[in-house]
Scaffold this motif. Sequence first.
Motif, PDB file in Angstrom:
ATOM      1  N   LYS A  28     -18.932  -4.978  23.074  1.00 55.45           N
ATOM      2  CA  LYS A  28     -18.190  -3.776  22.674  1.00 55.45           C
ATOM      3  C   LYS A  28     -19.116  -2.562  22.545  1.00 55.45           C
ATOM      4  CE  LYS A  28     -14.591  -6.210  19.998  1.00 55.45           C
ATOM      5  NZ  LYS A  28     -13.373  -5.504  20.446  1.00 55.45           N
ATOM      6  N   SER A  87     -21.683   0.678  12.326  1.00 58.34           N
ATOM      7  CA  SER A  87     -20.572   0.736  11.362  1.00 58.34           C
ATOM      8  C   SER A  87     -20.168   2.162  11.027  1.00 58.34           C
ATOM      9  CB  SER A  87     -20.934  -0.032  10.087  1.00 58.34           C
ATOM     10  OG  SER A  87     -22.123   0.438   9.520  1.00 58.34           O
ATOM     11  N   GLN A 110     -19.358   4.309  13.061  1.00 57.41           N
ATOM     12  CA  GLN A 110     -18.230   4.649  13.934  1.00 57.41           C
ATOM     13  C   GLN A 110     -16.891   4.332  13.285  1.00 57.41           C
ATOM     14  OE1 GLN A 110     -18.313   3.174  17.939  1.00 57.41           O
ATOM     15  NE2 GLN A 110     -20.358   3.989  18.387  1.00 57.41           N
ATOM     16  N   PHE A 111     -16.939   3.527  12.224  1.00 57.44           N
ATOM     17  CA  PHE A 111     -15.713   3.099  11.562  1.00 57.44           C
ATOM     18  C   PHE A 111     -15.647   3.596  10.112  1.00 57.44           C
ATOM     19  CE2 PHE A 111     -16.964   0.185  14.855  1.00 57.44           C
ATOM     20  CZ  PHE A 111     -15.813   0.082  15.630  1.00 57.44           C
ATOM     21  N   SER A 128     -15.350  -2.276   8.098  1.00 58.71           N
ATOM     22  CA  SER A 128     -15.752  -1.683   9.379  1.00 58.71           C
ATOM     23  C   SER A 128     -15.967  -2.777  10.419  1.00 58.71           C
ATOM     24  CB  SER A 128     -17.037  -0.872   9.209  1.00 58.71           C
ATOM     25  OG  SER A 128     -16.855   0.220   8.342  1.00 58.71           O
ATOM     26  N   GLU A 174     -12.618  -4.244  11.456  1.00 62.99           N
ATOM     27  CA  GLU A 174     -11.920  -3.263  12.288  1.00 62.99           C
ATOM     28  C   GLU A 174     -12.473  -3.285  13.712  1.00 62.99           C
ATOM     29  OE1 GLU A 174     -11.238   1.592  12.537  1.00 62.99           O
ATOM     30  OE2 GLU A 174     -11.900   0.676  10.655  1.00 62.99           O
ATOM     31  N   ALA A 175     -13.792  -3.373  13.833  1.00 59.95           N
ATOM     32  CA  ALA A 175     -14.426  -3.413  15.159  1.00 59.95           C
ATOM     33  C   ALA A 175     -14.035  -4.678  15.914  1.00 59.95           C
ATOM     34  CB  ALA A 175     -15.940  -3.325  15.015  1.00 59.95           C
ATOM     35  N   ASN A 221     -10.183  -4.901  17.249  1.00 57.32           N
ATOM     36  CA  ASN A 221      -9.710  -3.819  18.129  1.00 57.32           C
ATOM     37  C   ASN A 221      -9.096  -2.656  17.352  1.00 57.32           C
ATOM     38  OD1 ASN A 221     -10.451  -5.303  20.482  1.00 57.32           O
ATOM     39  ND2 ASN A 221      -8.596  -6.531  20.253  1.00 57.32           N
ATOM     40  N   ASN A 222      -9.878  -2.151  16.400  1.00 61.24           N
ATOM     41  CA  ASN A 222      -9.541  -0.947  15.640  1.00 61.24           C
ATOM     42  C   ASN A 222      -8.296  -1.097  14.761  1.00 61.24           C
ATOM     43  OD1 ASN A 222     -11.718   0.549  16.801  1.00 61.24           O
ATOM     44  ND2 ASN A 222     -10.484   0.797  18.653  1.00 61.24           N
ATOM     45  N   ASP A 223      -8.030  -2.312  14.315  1.00 62.61           N
ATOM     46  CA  ASP A 223      -6.938  -2.532  13.371  1.00 62.61           C
ATOM     47  C   ASP A 223      -7.476  -2.303  11.955  1.00 62.61           C
ATOM     48  OD1 ASP A 223      -4.869  -3.336  11.775  1.00 62.61           O
ATOM     49  OD2 ASP A 223      -4.538  -5.261  12.775  1.00 62.61           O
ATOM     50  N   LYS A 224      -7.214  -1.117  11.404  1.00 59.49           N
ATOM     51  CA  LYS A 224      -7.770  -0.742  10.104  1.00 59.49           C
ATOM     52  C   LYS A 224      -7.171  -1.544   8.950  1.00 59.49           C
ATOM     53  CE  LYS A 224      -9.036   4.011  11.280  1.00 59.49           C
ATOM     54  NZ  LYS A 224      -8.902   5.437  10.923  1.00 59.49           N
TER      55      LYS A 224
END
Length: 575
Positions: free
Chosen positions: A282, A311, A313-314, A367, A370-371, A374-377
């Motif tokens: 990723k 991290s 990035q999130f 974080s 989430e990574a 697939n960006n599911d917060k």
Amino acid sequence: MNIFDNYLEVIYNLIKEEKNKGKLLLPNNLNSITVEIPPEKYNCDLSTNVAMVLSKINNKSPLEIAEQLKGLLSKIPDISEVIIAKPGFINIKLNNYYWSTFVKDILSNPKKYGANFKEEKINYLIEFVSANPTGPLHVGHCRGAILGDVISNLLTFNNHKVTKEYYVNDYGNQILFFTKSIYLRIREILFKEAFPLDNTELYPGDYLKEISNNIIKNNPNLKFDNFDNISEVLTEISVSESLKIIKNNLNKLGVKHDNFISEKFLVSNKEVDKVVEKLKAKNLLYYGTISAPERKQSSDYKIREQILFKSTQFGDDKDRALQKFDNSWTYFASDSAYHNNKLERGFDQLINILGSDHTGYVKRITSLVEALSNNDKKKLICKVSQLVKLIKEGKPFKMSKRKGDYITVEDLVSEVGKDATRFIMLNRSSDVELDFDFEKVKDKSKDNPIYYVQYCYARISSVFRKLNRNFSDEVNIDRNLNFDDHEIKVLRKISEWPKCIEISCKKLEPHRITTYLYELASDFHFYWNLGKNDESKRFIVNNSIALEKLIFLNIVSIVVKSGMNILGVDTPEEM
């Protein structure tokens, strides 16, 4: 049966009919319309903001819309009165016919009253406690253990699937020091060698003697003459013995996990390598440097290149190290592997219960998840369990330190019991500190919430006992029931139970259950005490009971029992 949801649907249908008649305009989204608990001063059962929501689009004041809807609501057979309150709230009072139907519906499926059958059912994994397997659980672990267990009970009651998990941190330096401590305690027992109490890396607690004696007894062929020769096997045995103590502590609290997942197994099974490869794919890893932690800001701290996770990035405040300069994995790397393992097992929702000392850990692990997801917060929710202060005679209290430099779960449960420990630990929101006052916990008065709720159930049980009846006895309701105003006030609180469950589940806040049960008990005790001076309010008259009062008692007992079951607390029939 959720009367708030039911009447929200009634209001939706009513305003849609008015729209079809050309008498109202409706916004595209009706989600802002609510039906809630009204202020007590109105003596009503429901309150809705529908008039205020529809005001702007209809170019009318909320009070005008409220008057229009009042006439329509007043025609509904279950409604006895509609009261408008500024700036446009509509308060609704239900009649006796409704409450008669209400209690019959509860009795048709008493064990599941309050559960939400409409919402999507989710597969949860809840990780909680996860204390290092280096000794007994202390009071700091106690609150988090109860929080995780009751959230699990709450979600299970609401028809979700829940797996309870304990992550065993059996890898790394702390385990090496623990095993070394056991070895030296064994040498002390066998060869009278003094344990080096001045070594700050070792574990000094007397509980190590118990573990050591068990190891000696159960492993007669193991030689304790060279630590390096037996460190690996001794580590496995020591962790196993320590986990027995931890599981016993949890059992005393009424807590049982479904899984115990080993950090050492994850590392040896190359789970860390797997998550590293996934993050590399990723493009979320790089070689770089990070500044020294605040506690290590000194001239001798050397900044070196490490494998870092992006991290930031999130939303994290800095990137996090996965591998140290000497190629060993960080604790965060093992934790990353564990959470990747959780995700691969296909759970819909992950929940972590963390201690107050892990508050700063929340952002990095959310974080990471989430990574990986697939960006599911919202895939991982972290709940922090704040500190507990023990209070006795108005002062901070420290119990026996025989097991180390902390107060153990075993000590606390021995002092006040499982039920009081569980109830009081949930008596405030988990995100604020809690004072655990020994005097109040043992007090038999309204000031002790668990006593007050249990006494409510015991009083109801005493009536059934005098009538030679059981709660499970079938009751033939062959007519509409006619409850008085005091009984309806308690039934009104009973009607709030599904909303309490719903909010507690959505917010993962089980302290709302203890608050609700205390309020319900208070309403019930007030009504019970009216019978001291008013015979019509007494439950047993001339060795018999009116049908309304029998049903009323049964309904209250159902909700108290249900709530206490979720909390994992007993409901004694005699006190």
